[in-house]
Design an enzyme around this catalytic site. Structure first.
Site: not given
Ligand code: GDP
Length: 323
Positions: A155, A151, A122-124, A194
């Site tokens: 990975k 996580y 994963s890119s993380c 996500h």
């Molecule tokens: P990340 O890429 O590991 O940070 O995973 P996410 O896909 O969960 O979140 C990406 C970004 O979207 C973060 O900055 C979150 O704060 C923002 N975000 C905004 N609204 C939401 C929501 O409803 N769910 C999630 N998961 N992220 C949100």
């Protein structure tokens, strides 16, 4: 130092379409896309036990399954995954489950002499402050993003194990590093998913219930890159048939957008016209993590699904699934 291999990077080595291929995580976002592609490509002996049929955390069960089914190809797309909230609040599950899944599958594959194996990271895994666009060489060069450190460490352990097998046993196992993925079959849990499926669910519900506003998480300022799972599946097959190196390969679009822009796009696809507010008490995570995709594009792959089209496709799946 990595060992030399018979198959250099970029060489085509077509997989036998009748060979047993184990798609670990067959019902997940990535596994189901792989299943669709491999079926369409004529693979006639796909193996994809559900997690009820085979719990990949159960080491004896995994070894027994490998002995019985003897896969020739393994694609390790099984993982405990989740969005920023799930990763941040359940780090124990993320490190423990993922380490168990990986070590069991990789050990059983080695014991059974599996020649072709693709591990999905994963890119993380890349450092929080890696230079963007992030190149594969950035791995292990700095501190990780705290919200998904557990996580990411799991990975990174998987990548290290694949590299160790290459070095010690000379098998041409490889690793791919996808960016944020989305598509049919994604997890649409209101809290643990996500951002993209979360927004689809939220806007759909708000439109259906005629809510005047929705509240998204964070500032909306972070930038993310999104790749459709069908594009990733094509990249996986291309890598299995044409890549052999101990460096992971990034798979993304090379383009990102802000979460605010994503929110506007999802709202327009779903047809939500109300207000959008941002809850800045929720974490933003990494500010930016767009991938450098020059390595995989040099191998002849390119993303084909535009984000707006992919969101529409995912939304259609969400509606048909009646979630
Ligand atoms: P990340 O890429 O590991 O940070 O995973 P996410 O896909 O969960 O979140 C990406 C970004 O979207 C973060 O900055 C979150 O704060 C923002 N975000 C905004 N609204 C939401 C929501 O409803 N769910 C999630 N998961 N992220 C949100």
């Amino acid at each position: 130092m990595s060992v030399a291999h018979a198959v250099p990077t970029g060489t085509c080595r077509p997989l036998d379409r009748s060979a047993p291929v184990f798609v670990a995580g067959r019902n997940g976002l990535v596994g189901s896309a792989l299943w669709r592609l491999l079926t369409a490509e004529g693979f006639s002996s796909l193996l994809g036990p559900t997690s009820t049929e085979l719990d990949l955390r159960d080491r004896p069960a995994v070894f027994e399954w490998f002995t019985k089914h003897r896969p020739h190809v393994v694609i390790l797309a099984a993982a405990r995954v989740g969005g920023i909230n799930a990763n941040n609040t359940r780090p124990t599950d993320f490190i423990s489950d993922n380490l168990m899944i990986q070590v069991n599958v990789l050990d059983a594959a080695l014991r059974n002499g599996v020649q072709w194996l693709l591990f999905l990271g994963s890119s993380c895994i890349y450092p929080k402050y890696a230079e963007n666009p992030i190149r594969e060489e950035a791995l292990l060069t700095g501190k990780l993003e705290p919200t998904n450190e557990a996580y990411a460490v799991a990975k990174i352990a998987g990548i290290t194990q694949v590299r160790a097998v290459r070095r010690q046993h000379g098998l041409p196992w490889i690793c791919a590093m996808p960016t944020n993925l989305y598509g049919p079959g994604d997890n649409f849990h209101p809290v643990h998913s996500h951002v993209l499926p979360s927004l689809i669910r939220r806007f759909h519900q708000a439109r259906t219930e005629r809510s005047p506003k929705v509240v998204n998480w964070g500032s909306g300022e972070p930038r993310r890159e999104f790749l459709h799972s069908d594009d990733l599946a094509r990249a996986c097959l291309l890598l299995l048939e044409g890549y052999d190196s101990d460096s992971p390969v990034n798979v993304g679009t090379g383009e990102d957008l802000s979460i605010r822009e994503l929110s506007d796009l999802v709202a327009s696809v779903v047809g939500y016209e109300g207000a959008v507010e941002w809850d800045t008490s929720q974490p933003d995570g990494t500010y930016r993590k767009v991938l450098d995709i020059s390595r995989i594009t040099a191998l002849g792959w390119a993303p084909t699904i535009k984000l707006a089209d992919g969101i529409a496709d995912t939304y259609a799946w969400y509606e048909s699934a009646g979630l």
